[in-house]
Design an enzyme around this catalytic site. Sequence first.
Site, PDB file in Angstrom:
ATOM      1  N   ARG A 108      -3.643  34.334 -30.074  1.00 59.23           N
ATOM      2  CA  ARG A 108      -2.465  35.271 -30.298  1.00 59.23           C
ATOM      3  C   ARG A 108      -1.783  35.450 -28.926  1.00 59.23           C
ATOM      4  O   ARG A 108      -2.216  35.782 -27.676  1.00 59.23           O
ATOM      5  CB  ARG A 108      -3.259  36.456 -30.750  1.00 59.23           C
ATOM      6  CG  ARG A 108      -2.217  37.574 -31.482  1.00 59.23           C
ATOM      7  CD  ARG A 108      -1.499  37.010 -32.561  1.00 59.23           C
ATOM      8  NE  ARG A 108      -0.876  37.831 -33.311  1.00 59.23           N
ATOM      9  CZ  ARG A 108       0.073  37.729 -34.162  1.00 59.23           C
ATOM     10  NH1 ARG A 108       0.598  36.614 -34.363  1.00 59.23           N
ATOM     11  NH2 ARG A 108       0.488  38.857 -35.002  1.00 59.23           N
ATOM     12  N   THR A 387       4.459  30.728 -41.481  1.00 56.39           N
ATOM     13  CA  THR A 387       3.306  30.248 -40.627  1.00 56.39           C
ATOM     14  C   THR A 387       2.942  28.980 -41.229  1.00 56.39           C
ATOM     15  O   THR A 387       3.477  28.460 -42.099  1.00 56.39           O
ATOM     16  CB  THR A 387       2.127  31.746 -40.807  1.00 56.39           C
ATOM     17  OG1 THR A 387       2.870  32.813 -40.248  1.00 56.39           O
ATOM     18  CG2 THR A 387       0.895  31.203 -39.758  1.00 56.39           C
ATOM     19  N   THR A 405       1.449  30.333 -35.696  1.00 59.38           N
ATOM     20  CA  THR A 405       2.832  30.678 -36.095  1.00 59.38           C
ATOM     21  C   THR A 405       3.833  31.185 -35.043  1.00 59.38           C
ATOM     22  O   THR A 405       3.562  31.447 -33.922  1.00 59.38           O
ATOM     23  CB  THR A 405       2.741  32.175 -37.107  1.00 59.38           C
ATOM     24  OG1 THR A 405       3.785  32.326 -37.693  1.00 59.38           O
ATOM     25  CG2 THR A 405       2.170  33.336 -36.185  1.00 59.38           C
ATOM     26  N   ASP A 429       5.331  42.234 -34.955  1.00 58.67           N
ATOM     27  CA  ASP A 429       3.928  42.716 -35.589  1.00 58.67           C
ATOM     28  C   ASP A 429       3.321  43.809 -34.952  1.00 58.67           C
ATOM     29  O   ASP A 429       2.172  44.198 -35.454  1.00 58.67           O
ATOM     30  CB  ASP A 429       3.123  41.197 -35.388  1.00 58.67           C
ATOM     31  CG  ASP A 429       3.289  40.311 -36.634  1.00 58.67           C
ATOM     32  OD1 ASP A 429       4.172  40.638 -37.589  1.00 58.67           O
ATOM     33  OD2 ASP A 429       2.786  39.350 -36.729  1.00 58.67           O
ATOM     34  N   SER A 458      -2.487  40.548 -36.591  1.00 61.53           N
ATOM     35  CA  SER A 458      -2.197  39.384 -37.405  1.00 61.53           C
ATOM     36  C   SER A 458      -2.628  39.531 -38.660  1.00 61.53           C
ATOM     37  O   SER A 458      -3.887  39.983 -38.909  1.00 61.53           O
ATOM     38  CB  SER A 458      -2.468  38.252 -36.595  1.00 61.53           C
ATOM     39  OG  SER A 458      -2.317  37.009 -37.260  1.00 61.53           O
ATOM     40  N   SER A 459      -2.087  38.867 -39.733  1.00 63.58           N
ATOM     41  CA  SER A 459      -2.777  38.840 -40.919  1.00 63.58           C
ATOM     42  C   SER A 459      -3.199  37.487 -41.150  1.00 63.58           C
ATOM     43  O   SER A 459      -3.979  36.927 -42.129  1.00 63.58           O
ATOM     44  CB  SER A 459      -1.705  38.882 -42.161  1.00 63.58           C
ATOM     45  OG  SER A 459      -1.527  40.291 -42.205  1.00 63.58           O
ATOM     46  N   GLY A 479       1.929  32.967 -44.664  1.00 64.19           N
ATOM     47  CA  GLY A 479       2.421  33.964 -45.598  1.00 64.19           C
ATOM     48  C   GLY A 479       2.429  35.198 -45.138  1.00 64.19           C
ATOM     49  O   GLY A 479       2.455  36.338 -46.189  1.00 64.19           O
ATOM     50  N   GLY A 480       2.446  35.828 -43.758  1.00 57.17           N
ATOM     51  CA  GLY A 480       2.574  37.128 -43.499  1.00 57.17           C
ATOM     52  C   GLY A 480       1.268  37.860 -44.032  1.00 57.17           C
ATOM     53  O   GLY A 480       0.208  37.294 -44.172  1.00 57.17           O
TER      54      GLY A 480
END
Length: 588
Positions: A108, A387, A405, A429, A458-459, A479-480
Site C-alpha cells: 500500500r 481498481t 490500484t 483514502d 483500503s477496501s 470497486g472502492g
Amino acid sequence: MKLRYVVQLITCTILISNHWSGAAEPVTRPPRQSVEVVESRSGIVVSETDEASAAACKILTQGGNAVDAAVTTAFVLAVTWPEAGNLGGGGFMMIAPPGDDVVCVDYRETAPASVSANSFVNWTDRHHARMAGVPGTVAGLATAHERYGTLPWKQLVIPAVQLARDGVEVDEFLAWSLNSYLTRARVRTDPQFAEFRRVYGHPDGRHWRVGDRLVQPDLASTLELIAEQGASAFYEGAIASRLLQEMKRSEGLISREDLKSYEALIKPAVSGRFRGYTIYGAPPPSSGGLTVILEMQMVETLKLTPTSEEFWTADQVHLLSEVMRRAFRERAAHLGDLPMTRELHNKFSRARAHELASTIDRETATSSKSIADKIAITEGPYESPQTTHFSVIDANGMAVSNTYTLEESYGSRIVVAGAGFLLNNEMGDFNWYPGYTNTEGTIGTEPNEMAPGKRMLSSQSPTIVKQGEKVRLVTGSPGGRTIINTVYEILVQTLAFERPLPEAVDGWRFHHQWYPDVIRLESLDEADVKHIAEELESRGHNVRLSADYRQGSAHSISVDVETDMATGVADWRRGGAARRAETVQTVP
C-alpha cells in the site's frame, strides 16, 4: 513563463479541446457479455486483459510459479489497462504457498513525511500531484518475487516491455476507458494534464477505436530499467529522479527520502472460519480481510439458505444488507494502519459477529444512525471504483490473489514526464476531516487520520479460501468500498449456497456501506430487480436502482479439492480474460 511558451500552450489546448469535443463520436459502454470460463490442472490466470493473462500463462508453462505469473500479470496490466494497472500505485498480494501459511504482501502507498492530520482539510483538487502517496507497486512485486519467485526477475518484466514498445491492440473496453477520460472537460484543457493527453491521446486527435494500437515508448524505457536494475531503479535511480522532477514541477509532496525509505511488508494473513472453510484476507491497512470475515460470520449466525426461484430474494438482500450496514460501521470505527493487536482481533471476532447479528430485525431495516454509538454523525469521501484484481493458481496448487490500484481511474491523471506512468491519488483514502463523519459517507474517525509514513485505509479485499490444506477459492474485485461486498457476495454464493462460480460471478450485485444509508442494486435488466427494490422499500430501506450501475469485476478461480481441477472465471463487467497453462515445463 515566456510569452512564446504561453501562446504555444494555449494553442495546443485549443486544438486538443477541439479534437476531443466528443460531439461527433459519443462514448458508449460496451454491452454485457458472458463470463469467460476455463478449466485446467496446469495453472490458470484470470485478469482484466487477454495480454496480461496470456503472458502470465506463458510464464507458468516456462516453469514459473503463481507468484512469478502474478508479477508478469501486474506489469503487463500497467501497459494494457492503464486506468488501474500501474507502476505508480499500490495494493495487496495474498499468497498461499502449498503446505505453508498464507501471507499478504502489503505494498500500500504511504503518506509523504511532510503531511499532518490536517494537511488536506481545505484541499479540493483530487486530481493533482499533491494527492499522490509514495508508490508501492514495484517494491511489492519485487518483495513477493524475492521471497517466493523462481524465475529470473528480468524474464518476468520483459513481456510488459515488449508490449509497451510494440503497442497494444485496443479492444472495446480499452477504447471505452481511454475515451471516457480523454473527453472530460478538465482533461481536455488543463495544462497539468498535457502529458496525460500526449501519452494516452490518439495521435490523430480522434477517439480510440477497436483495432487501433496504443504505443507507449516512455513506459517501455521505464519498464526496461526495472527489468535490468530491479526495484532500486524506481526508488533510487533514474526513474526516481524523473518522479521527483515531476513533484517539483507539479507541486507534489513526495521527497527523495520518501522514495528511498519505502518498504513493502510481508504480513500474516487475517483468517476466520466459515462452515468448514478458512477464509484468508489482507490485514490492515486493508479493511477488506477483517470486514469480509466479520460479514461471513454474521451470515453463519443468520443461517441463510439458497433458493431455486431467483438469483437473490428480497429476504436475502435485506439480511445481507443489514450485515453490510453493521460491518461497515465497525470498519469506520476501528480500522486504519494499525497493528493486529488482541484488542483489534476481538472487535472482529466470531463472538462480535454473533453479537452484531443478534441485533438484526429479519423483517425491518435498521437506521444507520441508530448503530453509530460513539461516532458523532453530521447530517449531510468517497473511494473510486477504479481498481483492478487478478487471480492465479499454478499446477502445484500455489495461489495468488492480487488487488492493486491508482485509486480513481488513471489516478491523479498526472503522468510522470518522460517516464510514461501515472501517479496515484491515494491521499484521498485518508480521513481528511478529523472527527467529522456525515451521512453522505465521509468518515472522520481517528484510526485513518493522516500522518507521515502512514498507509491509508483500503477496501481492497484479495481473498483466498482453503478447504483443509487445499485452496478452494481465489477471488477479489475492484470497486472502492463496494469491493468488500462484491467479495462477500461471491463467498456467500459459492460457500453457503454452493452456487457454481460462473453463476456467482455473472449475476447481479448490491451494496450497502452504513453511510450513505442506501442499498444500491446493480440492475442488468431493471425488471429483474424492480420487485425486489419495492419490497425492500416496504421494509424501510432506501434503495437506489440504476441500469448504468456496475459493481466490481471479480476475476476468480475455484478448485475442486477432490480432483484438483481449477475453474477460472473472468467477470464480464470490464472485459477480462481467463487463460490456462496447457503444458508446464520443468525448471532446469
